[in-house]
Write a protein that holds these residues in place. Structure first.
Motif, PDB file in Angstrom:
ATOM      1  N   ASN A   1       0.804  -1.227   0.000  1.00  0.00           N
ATOM      2  CA  ASN A   1       0.000   0.000   0.000  1.00  0.00           C
ATOM      3  C   ASN A   1       0.838   1.278   0.000  1.00  0.00           C
ATOM      4  N   TYR A   2       2.138   1.195  -0.181  1.00  0.00           N
ATOM      5  CA  TYR A   2       2.932   2.405  -0.371  1.00  0.00           C
ATOM      6  C   TYR A   2       4.193   2.080  -1.155  1.00  0.00           C
TER       7      TYR A   2
ATOM      8  N   GLU B   1       9.166  10.769  -5.288  1.00  0.00           N
ATOM      9  CA  GLU B   1       7.711  10.699  -5.157  1.00  0.00           C
ATOM     10  C   GLU B   1       7.360   9.519  -4.263  1.00  0.00           C
ATOM     11  N   PHE B   2       6.739   9.804  -3.138  1.00  0.00           N
ATOM     12  CA  PHE B   2       6.295   8.769  -2.202  1.00  0.00           C
ATOM     13  C   PHE B   2       4.776   8.758  -2.195  1.00  0.00           C
ATOM     14  N   ARG B   3       4.199   7.571  -2.383  1.00  0.00           N
ATOM     15  CA  ARG B   3       2.748   7.433  -2.430  1.00  0.00           C
ATOM     16  C   ARG B   3       2.302   6.398  -1.412  1.00  0.00           C
ATOM     17  N   TYR B   4       1.127   6.643  -0.831  1.00  0.00           N
ATOM     18  CA  TYR B   4       0.551   5.656   0.070  1.00  0.00           C
ATOM     19  C   TYR B   4      -0.956   5.618  -0.134  1.00  0.00           C
TER      20      TYR B   4
ATOM     21  N   ARG C   1      -5.689   8.379   0.761  1.00  0.00           N
ATOM     22  CA  ARG C   1      -4.449   8.229   0.010  1.00  0.00           C
ATOM     23  C   ARG C   1      -3.673   9.531   0.108  1.00  0.00           C
ATOM     24  N   GLY C   2      -2.391   9.458  -0.254  1.00  0.00           N
ATOM     25  CA  GLY C   2      -1.558  10.650  -0.197  1.00  0.00           C
ATOM     26  C   GLY C   2      -0.349  10.519  -1.105  1.00  0.00           C
ATOM     27  N   GLU C   3       0.276  11.655  -1.367  1.00  0.00           N
ATOM     28  CA  GLU C   3       1.444  11.697  -2.247  1.00  0.00           C
ATOM     29  C   GLU C   3       2.362  12.823  -1.791  1.00  0.00           C
ATOM     30  N   LEU C   4       3.637  12.500  -1.620  1.00  0.00           N
ATOM     31  CA  LEU C   4       4.646  13.466  -1.220  1.00  0.00           C
ATOM     32  C   LEU C   4       5.705  13.531  -2.317  1.00  0.00           C
ATOM     33  N   GLN C   5       5.889  14.728  -2.888  1.00  0.00           N
ATOM     34  CA  GLN C   5       6.889  14.938  -3.924  1.00  0.00           C
ATOM     35  C   GLN C   5       7.922  15.934  -3.423  1.00  0.00           C
ATOM     36  N   THR C   6       9.184  15.578  -3.585  1.00  0.00           N
ATOM     37  CA  THR C   6      10.274  16.453  -3.181  1.00  0.00           C
ATOM     38  C   THR C   6      11.296  16.543  -4.298  1.00  0.00           C
ATOM     39  N   ALA C   7      12.052  17.614  -4.288  1.00  0.00           N
ATOM     40  CA  ALA C   7      13.141  17.800  -5.247  1.00  0.00           C
ATOM     41  C   ALA C   7      14.252  18.584  -4.556  1.00  0.00           C
ATOM     42  N   TYR C   8      15.491  18.208  -4.860  1.00  0.00           N
ATOM     43  CA  TYR C   8      16.641  18.883  -4.261  1.00  0.00           C
ATOM     44  C   TYR C   8      17.755  18.977  -5.287  1.00  0.00           C
ATOM     45  N   LEU C   9      18.214  20.196  -5.505  1.00  0.00           N
ATOM     46  CA  LEU C   9      19.322  20.456  -6.426  1.00  0.00           C
ATOM     47  C   LEU C   9      20.420  21.178  -5.660  1.00  0.00           C
ATOM     48  N   PRO C  10      21.485  20.490  -5.258  1.00  0.00           N
ATOM     49  CA  PRO C  10      22.573  21.163  -4.539  1.00  0.00           C
ATOM     50  C   PRO C  10      23.410  22.010  -5.496  1.00  0.00           C
TER      51      PRO C  10
END
Length: 856
Positions: free
Chosen positions: A291-292, A311-314, A320-329
């Motif tokens: 389920n995730y 992208e993390f989904r559960y 239901r839910g969705e977490l999107q992150t981005a990182y550019l050092p």
């Protein structure tokens, strides 16, 4: 003639029942496949669906985009077996509860080694096995099926030269296989399959969706190991060929062979642009639990560096839910670390209440401009985060929420942001008491907050903070609006009088009250106010009754135009609004703006979006609509509407810094028309004409042509004046926007088509977006190549990009998602987008789609 081997008085089989055929021994009826032998032979059918593993293992990551198979021949690679039962899904669901029937021309051998000869057919539910010869040793467990071995069920059809194995050791070998999928397109073959229980090994297997006459691409692997219990396969030295040219080689990869997701690499995305340079993204999928899951995407941009997207989904019962992150050092172009966070989720508390969250954050004010490939990224000046719980019932709706705004436009300051509502409690209730009497109430309580403003200075695109901070003050507002309405109606008329009473009260910080008073004094022309005049009211309020009368009639007649029968309607409508004047200069402006003057505003009881202003009114709207409806098809061939507001008195309520009050007289005329010339041509126009200033306030013309081969051409012209501009302003100063937009999908033939968009600002004398591309399509492969030039920042600088995508139908796509770009730029690129409710989306919603309240 084939003999049917089955006991005539056989009892109803249990779920464990297997093969049944009578055999004479010592004058008694004897079933060699009964008892312990029965269960062993039943397992012979277990291996028969295994060739499906060949079909589902290689295309396991098949794309979910709509696929056009119209260029494929209608003939099957493997024709339907005439002696096989109808392979439907319903029969597949009950196959385990069905007995197995055996047919054959002859049965001979011994009781321990029965042999079936000639047109042998085994049938169970949707399953069918046919062969020329079948023998089975009940003592050793060895079996052999040879000669024209055929198998079919609701998902696959296959042929083989020979199948043999041992039921005791659960080992099997199938040789010289050809298969075709039934429930989706796809076919291929394998030299052999070796099985040991749930583990199998396929040798020299292939898969393609192409017709044998047009072998555009083929995926092959010399060895594939399949574990049916674990639900994954492992391919070694897999090669994708387009034509005879190998274009991709994978020495080793694992993939799912059923609905269970598996960790592994997804197909990459490639691109090139003047802003980011060479752009390569490689998604990596992690199946963490049923389920995730999580998808990590390293993205390399030659001009910026390495970015990590995630992208993390559960999913769970009720939410239901969705977490999107981005990182550019250390972005090379900005010389700093950059990133973003987006979270969206909902939870169904019960059938009435739902909790929702939409949270967004970016590291800096240039992020959306730099990393959005849409024009919206350039024009978006803020991001909204919102959490709340919302409910709905038979006669009510309610919610408790809070939100926050983040600045994403480096040319602006925080003063451009809306007030945050922290929190907002609202509700509506309405109930019909009688067929002609309805009562209701709307109520809202909000606490408004705002960040302090960091002043900026800048020129030539360089905007820096000065260090000067201007404080913002907060306040709270209560807005209550009870009403009673009496909807009288007949078959061809309606009259709806409504009486409402609106109360709005505030509790303000002292600083905000004083600022509001100062603005009111300036608008009144008082330049030297006394200290008492400068002291604002921290608890202002407003009470005002609102009366309206909405009435209309429907006239219709049958008429004939060019030999076709139409229903012609005339629909006059009157809307009278009376609201007395109340001085509202002491009320602050939290969330209130003017509505854009449009057809809908002709029939509203307020011309403002929020509760901080309620305009006074003594006005009458007169409107007329007409329609021509084809009586055979029910299609609306023509519709037209025109309307205007008559102001019997001046409307004195205004917003701060707004032009003068609306004077007694007439509003601009609003007209709208749509004409379907035929089934392919559609024309539309919206026009506003101000008789007072004798000027055009709005002009919009739309044309659409639908081609028979799914092609489309759109042409739009838009021109709008700035209503806040003074009457003495020139046309250029009054023009808010003037644009022309041409987009098309033009099929040259069944294989080739061209796409394009030319979006141009006449006011700025510059293009906003230019797209040119070509598409090549075949039965199993499509290629799209796009060149794009578009505005990339607020200074109007343009960016160039090139996108290419290879769509291996039934497998996946490689490259950038050109579909998403074209669907946004060309209305009707997906024909379903032209419908208010697409035909593909008219099914009943599922539990996962449940959303009890869409109140923002």
């Amino acid at each position: 003639m084939a003999r049917h081997y089955r006991l005539p008085d056989e009892p109803e089989p249990s779920p464990a029942a297997g093969l049944h055929c009578p055999y004479a021994r010592d004058g008694a009826s004897y079933d060699p496949f009964s008892s312990e032998s029965e269960s062993r032979v039943r397992r012979a059918l277990r291996l028969l669906p295994l060739p499906l593993s060949i079909a589902i293992c290689l295309p396991a990551m098949a794309d979910d985009k709509p696929v056009n198979w119209g260029l494929c021949p209608v003939t099957d690679v493997l024709p339907v077996f005439q002696d096989a039962p109808v392979a439907d899904k319903a029969a597949a669901e009950t196959r385990d509860q069905q007995p197995t029937d055996i047919e054959g021309d002859a049965l001979f051998g011994t009781s321990t080694v029965p042999q079936y000869q000639g047109n042998v057919a085994l049938k169970r539910g949707d399953q069918f096995l046919g062969t020329d010869h079948l023998s089975f040793d009940t003592e050793s467990g060895n079996y052999i099926a040879e000669g024209n071995v055929r198998y079919q069920d609701s998902s696959i059809r296959m042929t083989a030269k020979r199948a043999e194995g041992n039921q005791e050791s659960d080992t099997h070998k199938i040789s010289d296989i050809q298969y075709q999928l039934v429930d989706r397109r796809g076919h291929g073959g394998a030299d052999s399959i070796d099985l040991q229980g749930s583990v199998g090994q396929m040798h020299r297997s292939t898969y393609t969706t192409c017709d044998p006459s047009q072998p555009v691409w083929k995926l092959s692997a010399p060895q594939i190991d399949v574990d049916n219990e674990e639900g994954f396969g492992t391919a070694r030295n897999a090669v994708l060929r387009i034509g005879n040219v190998p274009v991709m080689w994978a020495p080793y990869f694992k993939f799912p062979i059923d609905d269970r997701r598996q960790t592994g690499l997804l197909y990459p995305q490639l691109g090139m642009s003047g802003r980011n340079g060479f752009d390569y993204a490689q998604p990596i999928y992690f199946n963490l639990a049923p389920n995730y899951d999580d998808t990590l995407t390293p993205r390399y941009m030659s001009k910026r560096g390495l970015m990590l997207d995630n992208e993390f989904r559960y999913l769970y019962d009720g939410g239901r839910g969705e977490l999107q992150t981005a990182y550019l050092p250390n972005d090379k172009l900005r010389d700093k670390d950059r990133g973003q966070v987006e979270y969206s989720a909902y939870h169904n508390v019960n059938k009435t209440w739902q909790a929702r969250a939409n949270i967004a954050w970016v590291s800096d004010e240039r992020y959306t401009e730099d990393f959005s490939s849409k024009l919206l990224g350039v024009t978006t000046s803020s991001l909204q985060s919102q959490v709340g719980i919302y409910g709905t019932g038979k006669n009510w709706r309610a919610g408790l929420m809070a939100d926050y705004w983040q600045l994403t436009d480096y040319t602006l300051t925080e003063s451009s942001l809306p007030y945050a509502r922290q929190p907002r409690l609202f509700g509506t209730w309405d109930k019909p008491l009688l067929p002609w009497l309805e009562v209701g109430v709307y109520a809202e309580a909000v606490h408004f907050t705002h960040d302090d403003v960091n002043q900026k200075f800048g020129a030539a695109g360089d905007y820096e903070r000065t260090g000067v901070v201007t404080p913002y003050y907060n306040g709270s507002r209560l807005d209550v609006k009870p009403y009673v309405t009496m909807p009288f109606a007949g078959a061809s008329w309606y009259v709806t009088p409504t009486l409402a009473y609106r109360y709005t009260g505030y509790e303000l910080d002292r600083g905000l009250a004083d600022q509001t008073r100062l603005k009111a004094l300036r608008d009144a022309g008082i330049t030297n106010p006394t200290p008492d005049q400068l002291r604002g009211n921290t608890s202002p309020h407003r009470s005002v009754p609102i009366a309206s009368l909405d009435a209309g009639m429907f006239f219709d007649r049958e008429t004939t135009i060019r030999g076709k029968g139409y229903l012609h309607t005339l629909e006059p409508r009157l809307f009278y609004l009376r609201t007395p004047y109340r001085d509202q200069s002491d009320l602050p402006i939290f969330d209130t703006r003017d509505f854009t003057f449009s057809w809908g505003q002709l029939f509203r009881d307020s011309r403002y979006t929020g509760a901080d202003r309620q305009n006074d009114a003594n006005q009458l709207t007169m409107a007329l609509s007409t329609r021509f409806i084809n009586q055979e098809t029910g299609r609306e061939r023509f519709s037209g509407s025109i309307g205007q507001i008559l102001y019997f008195d001046d409307s004195r309520v205004t917003l701060p810094n707004q032009p003068a009050q609306i004077e007694q007289g007439k509003s601009a005329w609003i007209a709208d028309a749509n004409y379907a010339i035929n089934d392919r041509w559609n024309l539309g126009a919206t026009y506003q004409w101000d008789p007072k200033y004798k000027r055009e306030d709005l002009a919009s013309v739309r044309a659409r042509y639908l081609m028979s081969n799914d092609g489309i051409i759109n042409l739009t012209y838009r021109h709008r004046l700035n209503a806040a501009a003074p009457a003495t302003a020139t046309k250029e100063e009054r023009t808010l926007l003037e644009q022309v937009d041409l987009s098309f999908l033009y099929p040259i033939n069944e294989t080739w088509s061209v796409v394009g968009r030319y979006y141009y600002s006449i006011e700025d004398k510059a293009p906003l977006e230019i797209i040119g591309g070509v598409q090549w399509d075949s039965c199993c492969l499509a290629v799209r190549a796009l060149a794009r030039r578009y505005v990339r920042n607020r200074e109007g600088e343009l960016n160039n990009s090139f996108q290419i995508e290879f769509v291996l139908k039934g497998l996946s796509s490689v490259g950038q998602n050109t579909d998403r770009t074209l669907r946004r730029a060309i209305l009707g690129y997906y024909r379903d987008d032209l419908y208010l409710v697409p035909p593909a989306n008219t099914g009943a919603p599922t539990r996962e789609d449940y959303d009890p309240n869409l109140i923002p």
